[in-house]
Write a protein that holds these residues in place. Sequence first.
Motif, PDB file in Angstrom:
ATOM      1  N   MET A  23       0.838  -1.192   0.000  1.00  0.00           N
ATOM      2  CA  MET A  23       0.000   0.000   0.000  1.00  0.00           C
ATOM      3  C   MET A  23       0.873   1.242   0.000  1.00  0.00           C
ATOM      4  O   MET A  23       1.862   1.308   0.706  1.00  0.00           O
ATOM      5  CB  MET A  23      -0.893   0.030   1.224  1.00  0.00           C
ATOM      6  CG  MET A  23      -2.058  -0.867   1.165  1.00  0.00           C
ATOM      7  SD  MET A  23      -3.211  -0.372   2.457  1.00  0.00           S
ATOM      8  CE  MET A  23      -4.582  -1.289   1.916  1.00  0.00           C
ATOM      9  N   THR A  24       0.459   2.209  -0.777  1.00  0.00           N
ATOM     10  CA  THR A  24       1.176   3.468  -0.895  1.00  0.00           C
ATOM     11  C   THR A  24       0.371   4.562  -0.199  1.00  0.00           C
ATOM     12  O   THR A  24      -0.855   4.640  -0.384  1.00  0.00           O
ATOM     13  CB  THR A  24       1.353   3.829  -2.392  1.00  0.00           C
ATOM     14  OG1 THR A  24       2.019   2.759  -3.049  1.00  0.00           O
ATOM     15  CG2 THR A  24       2.139   5.102  -2.558  1.00  0.00           C
ATOM     16  N   ASP A  25       1.053   5.409   0.572  1.00  0.00           N
ATOM     17  CA  ASP A  25       0.393   6.575   1.153  1.00  0.00           C
ATOM     18  C   ASP A  25       0.166   7.600   0.050  1.00  0.00           C
ATOM     19  O   ASP A  25       1.081   7.918  -0.722  1.00  0.00           O
ATOM     20  CB  ASP A  25       1.257   7.199   2.248  1.00  0.00           C
ATOM     21  CG  ASP A  25       1.364   6.305   3.477  1.00  0.00           C
ATOM     22  OD1 ASP A  25       0.416   5.539   3.738  1.00  0.00           O
ATOM     23  OD2 ASP A  25       2.382   6.385   4.178  1.00  0.00           O
ATOM     24  N   VAL A  26      -1.058   8.122  -0.032  1.00  0.00           N
ATOM     25  CA  VAL A  26      -1.407   9.061  -1.092  1.00  0.00           C
ATOM     26  C   VAL A  26      -2.230  10.226  -0.556  1.00  0.00           C
ATOM     27  O   VAL A  26      -2.816  10.149   0.521  1.00  0.00           O
ATOM     28  CB  VAL A  26      -2.199   8.371  -2.235  1.00  0.00           C
ATOM     29  CG1 VAL A  26      -1.323   7.380  -2.991  1.00  0.00           C
ATOM     30  CG2 VAL A  26      -3.458   7.686  -1.721  1.00  0.00           C
ATOM     31  N   ILE A  27      -2.241  11.291  -1.350  1.00  0.00           N
ATOM     32  CA  ILE A  27      -3.132  12.420  -1.124  1.00  0.00           C
ATOM     33  C   ILE A  27      -4.213  12.317  -2.187  1.00  0.00           C
ATOM     34  O   ILE A  27      -3.921  12.176  -3.382  1.00  0.00           O
ATOM     35  CB  ILE A  27      -2.384  13.757  -1.227  1.00  0.00           C
ATOM     36  CG1 ILE A  27      -1.320  13.819  -0.134  1.00  0.00           C
ATOM     37  CG2 ILE A  27      -3.354  14.930  -1.124  1.00  0.00           C
ATOM     38  CD1 ILE A  27      -0.365  14.980  -0.270  1.00  0.00           C
ATOM     39  N   ILE A  28      -5.467  12.360  -1.758  1.00  0.00           N
ATOM     40  CA  ILE A  28      -6.605  12.174  -2.656  1.00  0.00           C
ATOM     41  C   ILE A  28      -7.418  13.472  -2.684  1.00  0.00           C
ATOM     42  O   ILE A  28      -7.892  13.931  -1.640  1.00  0.00           O
ATOM     43  CB  ILE A  28      -7.495  11.006  -2.188  1.00  0.00           C
ATOM     44  CG1 ILE A  28      -6.675   9.714  -2.046  1.00  0.00           C
ATOM     45  CG2 ILE A  28      -8.670  10.812  -3.140  1.00  0.00           C
ATOM     46  CD1 ILE A  28      -7.401   8.583  -1.342  1.00  0.00           C
ATOM     47  N   ASP A  29      -7.536  14.063  -3.867  1.00  0.00           N
ATOM     48  CA  ASP A  29      -8.379  15.240  -4.077  1.00  0.00           C
ATOM     49  C   ASP A  29      -9.644  14.785  -4.782  1.00  0.00           C
ATOM     50  O   ASP A  29      -9.571  14.181  -5.851  1.00  0.00           O
ATOM     51  CB  ASP A  29      -7.678  16.281  -4.957  1.00  0.00           C
ATOM     52  CG  ASP A  29      -6.505  16.940  -4.265  1.00  0.00           C
ATOM     53  OD1 ASP A  29      -6.662  17.373  -3.119  1.00  0.00           O
ATOM     54  OD2 ASP A  29      -5.424  17.012  -4.889  1.00  0.00           O
ATOM     55  N   ILE A  30     -10.790  15.076  -4.181  1.00  0.00           N
ATOM     56  CA  ILE A  30     -12.074  14.671  -4.751  1.00  0.00           C
ATOM     57  C   ILE A  30     -12.923  15.916  -4.972  1.00  0.00           C
ATOM     58  O   ILE A  30     -13.093  16.731  -4.055  1.00  0.00           O
ATOM     59  CB  ILE A  30     -12.825  13.703  -3.817  1.00  0.00           C
ATOM     60  CG1 ILE A  30     -11.957  12.481  -3.503  1.00  0.00           C
ATOM     61  CG2 ILE A  30     -14.165  13.292  -4.428  1.00  0.00           C
ATOM     62  CD1 ILE A  30     -12.496  11.609  -2.395  1.00  0.00           C
ATOM     63  N   LYS A  31     -13.431  16.054  -6.182  1.00  0.00           N
ATOM     64  CA  LYS A  31     -14.343  17.155  -6.501  1.00  0.00           C
ATOM     65  C   LYS A  31     -15.614  16.550  -7.058  1.00  0.00           C
ATOM     66  O   LYS A  31     -15.573  15.806  -8.040  1.00  0.00           O
ATOM     67  CB  LYS A  31     -13.719  18.103  -7.519  1.00  0.00           C
ATOM     68  CG  LYS A  31     -14.631  19.253  -7.915  1.00  0.00           C
ATOM     69  CD  LYS A  31     -13.950  20.129  -8.961  1.00  0.00           C
ATOM     70  CE  LYS A  31     -14.868  21.237  -9.428  1.00  0.00           C
ATOM     71  NZ  LYS A  31     -14.227  22.035 -10.492  1.00  0.00           N
ATOM     72  N   GLY A  32     -16.721  16.835  -6.417  1.00  0.00           N
ATOM     73  CA  GLY A  32     -18.013  16.346  -6.871  1.00  0.00           C
ATOM     74  C   GLY A  32     -18.904  17.495  -7.292  1.00  0.00           C
ATOM     75  O   GLY A  32     -18.980  18.507  -6.595  1.00  0.00           O
ATOM     76  N   ILE A  33     -19.542  17.341  -8.433  1.00  0.00           N
ATOM     77  CA  ILE A  33     -20.487  18.347  -8.924  1.00  0.00           C
ATOM     78  C   ILE A  33     -21.832  17.657  -9.109  1.00  0.00           C
ATOM     79  O   ILE A  33     -21.938  16.667  -9.825  1.00  0.00           O
ATOM     80  CB  ILE A  33     -20.022  18.948 -10.269  1.00  0.00           C
ATOM     81  CG1 ILE A  33     -18.636  19.571 -10.118  1.00  0.00           C
ATOM     82  CG2 ILE A  33     -21.049  19.964 -10.773  1.00  0.00           C
ATOM     83  CD1 ILE A  33     -17.996  19.970 -11.436  1.00  0.00           C
ATOM     84  N   GLN A  34     -22.847  18.174  -8.426  1.00  0.00           N
ATOM     85  CA  GLN A  34     -24.188  17.615  -8.518  1.00  0.00           C
ATOM     86  C   GLN A  34     -25.104  18.670  -9.119  1.00  0.00           C
ATOM     87  O   GLN A  34     -25.164  19.796  -8.625  1.00  0.00           O
ATOM     88  CB  GLN A  34     -24.693  17.198  -7.143  1.00  0.00           C
ATOM     89  CG  GLN A  34     -26.058  16.563  -7.174  1.00  0.00           C
ATOM     90  CD  GLN A  34     -26.517  16.132  -5.791  1.00  0.00           C
ATOM     91  OE1 GLN A  34     -26.520  16.933  -4.867  1.00  0.00           O
ATOM     92  NE2 GLN A  34     -26.901  14.883  -5.666  1.00  0.00           N
ATOM     93  N   GLU A  35     -25.806  18.299 -10.186  1.00  0.00           N
ATOM     94  CA  GLU A  35     -26.732  19.221 -10.834  1.00  0.00           C
ATOM     95  C   GLU A  35     -28.158  18.734 -10.613  1.00  0.00           C
ATOM     96  O   GLU A  35     -28.505  17.599 -10.934  1.00  0.00           O
ATOM     97  CB  GLU A  35     -26.451  19.289 -12.334  1.00  0.00           C
ATOM     98  CG  GLU A  35     -27.367  20.241 -13.066  1.00  0.00           C
ATOM     99  CD  GLU A  35     -27.163  20.202 -14.570  1.00  0.00           C
ATOM    100  OE1 GLU A  35     -28.167  20.332 -15.297  1.00  0.00           O
ATOM    101  OE2 GLU A  35     -26.020  20.025 -15.027  1.00  0.00           O
ATOM    102  N   VAL A  36     -28.969  19.621 -10.020  1.00  0.00           N
ATOM    103  CA  VAL A  36     -30.382  19.334  -9.764  1.00  0.00           C
ATOM    104  C   VAL A  36     -31.184  20.520 -10.280  1.00  0.00           C
ATOM    105  O   VAL A  36     -30.953  21.658  -9.857  1.00  0.00           O
ATOM    106  CB  VAL A  36     -30.653  19.117  -8.258  1.00  0.00           C
ATOM    107  CG1 VAL A  36     -32.138  18.868  -8.008  1.00  0.00           C
ATOM    108  CG2 VAL A  36     -29.819  17.988  -7.700  1.00  0.00           C
ATOM    109  N   ASP A  37     -32.110  20.255 -11.180  1.00  0.00           N
ATOM    110  CA  ASP A  37     -32.979  21.307 -11.737  1.00  0.00           C
ATOM    111  C   ASP A  37     -32.185  22.513 -12.228  1.00  0.00           C
ATOM    112  O   ASP A  37     -32.550  23.664 -11.967  1.00  0.00           O
ATOM    113  CB  ASP A  37     -34.016  21.750 -10.699  1.00  0.00           C
ATOM    114  CG  ASP A  37     -34.971  20.638 -10.305  1.00  0.00           C
ATOM    115  OD1 ASP A  37     -35.248  19.769 -11.162  1.00  0.00           O
ATOM    116  OD2 ASP A  37     -35.432  20.623  -9.150  1.00  0.00           O
TER     117      ASP A  37
END
Length: 140
Positions: free
Chosen positions: A1-15
């Motif tokens: 296992m490798t130590d990592v930095i995780i960047d998560i961007k979520g875009i939710q479109e409603v109406d």
Amino acid sequence: MTDVIIDIKGIQEVDGEEDVVSVTTVGKMDVIGGKTYLRYDDSAATGMEGVSCLIKIDREDNSVVMSRSGALNSRMYVKKGQRHICHYQTEHGTLTMGIFGESVQENIGKDGGSLFMSYTLDVNYGMVSRNKVEINVKQA
């Protein structure tokens, strides 16, 4: 296992309205055969303290499974061109939703990389939202 930095961007479109959520966290990454596993713990900042997250990216199947376990449990399966049923646990109860995969693009190797996916969520076949998720991974 490798130590990592995780960047998560979520875009939710409603109406026609978009909601954007970005999170940066530390985690672990394993690349085994044609599959990449990302593991991290959610925090109080996301409102999901006590929740462990696993993202499994399957290159051969061109699919992604996102699982949460602990205080909340869920499992979402995203594959381009297919609809799958998932169960998403909230503090108010469990929802049964359909997920239709629109796109899965992955470029992650042993040193990191990126994942992009888009999908729609529906309840009783009525579309609830269109979602885009971008994940970038780099060694810590």
